[in-house]
Scaffold this active site. Structure first.
Site, PDB file in Angstrom:
ATOM      1  N   HIS A   1       2.619  -2.922 -10.394  1.00 19.94           N
ATOM      2  CA  HIS A   1       1.861  -1.743 -10.788  1.00 19.94           C
ATOM      3  C   HIS A   1       2.527  -1.112 -12.011  1.00 19.94           C
ATOM      4  O   HIS A   1       3.623  -1.518 -12.412  1.00 19.94           O
ATOM      5  CB  HIS A   1       1.752  -0.735  -9.629  1.00 19.94           C
ATOM      6  CG  HIS A   1       3.052  -0.282  -9.072  1.00 19.94           C
ATOM      7  ND1 HIS A   1       3.497  -0.605  -7.811  1.00 19.94           N
ATOM      8  CD2 HIS A   1       4.047   0.459  -9.622  1.00 19.94           C
ATOM      9  CE1 HIS A   1       4.680  -0.075  -7.616  1.00 19.94           C
ATOM     10  NE2 HIS A   1       5.046   0.575  -8.699  1.00 19.94           N
TER      11      HIS A   1
HETATM   12  P1  TYD Z   1       4.903   0.972  -3.357  1.00 19.17           P
HETATM   13  O1  TYD Z   1       5.066   1.889  -4.514  1.00 19.17           O
HETATM   14  O2  TYD Z   1       3.657   0.157  -3.256  1.00 19.17           O
HETATM   15  O3  TYD Z   1       6.178   0.008  -3.227  1.00 19.17           O
HETATM   16  P2  TYD Z   1       6.724  -1.081  -4.249  1.00 19.17           P
HETATM   17  O4  TYD Z   1       6.695  -0.466  -5.598  1.00 19.17           O
HETATM   18  O5  TYD Z   1       8.119  -1.359  -3.839  1.00 19.17           O
HETATM   19  O6  TYD Z   1       5.844  -2.264  -4.099  1.00 19.17           O
HETATM   20  O7  TYD Z   1       5.083   1.847  -2.037  1.00 19.17           O
HETATM   21  C1  TYD Z   1       4.994   1.277  -0.755  1.00 19.17           C
HETATM   22  C2  TYD Z   1       4.466   2.347   0.197  1.00 19.17           C
HETATM   23  O8  TYD Z   1       5.366   3.433   0.258  1.00 19.17           O
HETATM   24  C3  TYD Z   1       3.119   2.894  -0.231  1.00 19.17           C
HETATM   25  O9  TYD Z   1       2.341   3.077   0.938  1.00 19.17           O
HETATM   26  C4  TYD Z   1       3.439   4.248  -0.823  1.00 19.17           C
HETATM   27  C5  TYD Z   1       4.707   4.654  -0.078  1.00 19.17           C
HETATM   28  N1  TYD Z   1       5.622   5.458  -0.916  1.00 19.17           N
HETATM   29  C6  TYD Z   1       5.815   6.785  -0.594  1.00 19.17           C
HETATM   30  O10 TYD Z   1       5.234   7.332   0.357  1.00 19.17           O
HETATM   31  N2  TYD Z   1       6.675   7.522  -1.355  1.00 19.17           N
HETATM   32  C7  TYD Z   1       7.340   6.982  -2.416  1.00 19.17           C
HETATM   33  O11 TYD Z   1       8.129   7.681  -3.104  1.00 19.17           O
HETATM   34  C8  TYD Z   1       7.132   5.594  -2.725  1.00 19.17           C
HETATM   35  C9  TYD Z   1       7.842   4.939  -3.891  1.00 19.17           C
HETATM   36  C10 TYD Z   1       6.266   4.871  -1.944  1.00 19.17           C
END
Ligand code: TYD
Length: 140
Positions: A52
């Protein structure tokens, strides 16, 4: 021309006979006030994270332990970093597609962020990301 939307940099490493210490201070060693920190750990072998971009968020990535690969792309340039030292960070500015993979066993990916969590700041589709960066370039 070199990509300007990310930068690898060194954090201070305070060494003494009792072990090493690294300090992460918002506005000092990291060029933004830190609003949030999170870490990714217990990653199963072969997992791919992120995939992303962000519209506003600035972040610093580092490996607290173990290693992983951070792949970055801004629509023009791409680069990948292997992060494996707790005192070496990569600053990532907004408008950069990132993928994190190749986690070693026991890897801990530490992230410092300039803003609190906001789902609307994410660009989760690669096609949408390409359209977004093209519109940013047109706007200049
Ligand atoms: P995501 O950003 O998709 O993880 P990565 O970048 O490692 O693939 O986040 C995974 C899940 O965690 C998603 O449901 C959103 C949640 N999340 C939070 O609630 N707070 C945060 O600060 C972050 C980074 C993620």
């Amino acid at each position: 021309m070199k990509a300007a939307r990310w930068k690898r940099f060194e954090l201070p490493k305070i060494t003494d006979v009792r072990g090493n210490m690294t300090v992460v201070e918002g506005g000092e060693y990291v060029p933004f006030e830190i609003a949030r920190a999170y870490y990714i750990y217990d990653v199963p072998s072969g997992s791919v994270r992120a995939g992303h971009a962000h519209k506003q968020l600035r972040q610093v990535f580092l490996a607290l332990s173990g290693s992983f690969s951070l792949h970055l792309e801004d629509g023009r340039f791409s680069e990948h970093f292997t992060l494996n030292r707790p005192h070496t960070g990569v600053l990532v500015e907004p408008g950069v597609w990132r993928v994190i993979d190749n986690f070693s066993g026991g890897a801990v990916c530490m992230v410092f962020a300039s803003l609190r969590y906001d789902a609307s700041d994410y660009i989760r589709s690669y096609d949408e990301f390409l359209a977004y960066v093209a519109s940013q370039h047109e706007a200049k």
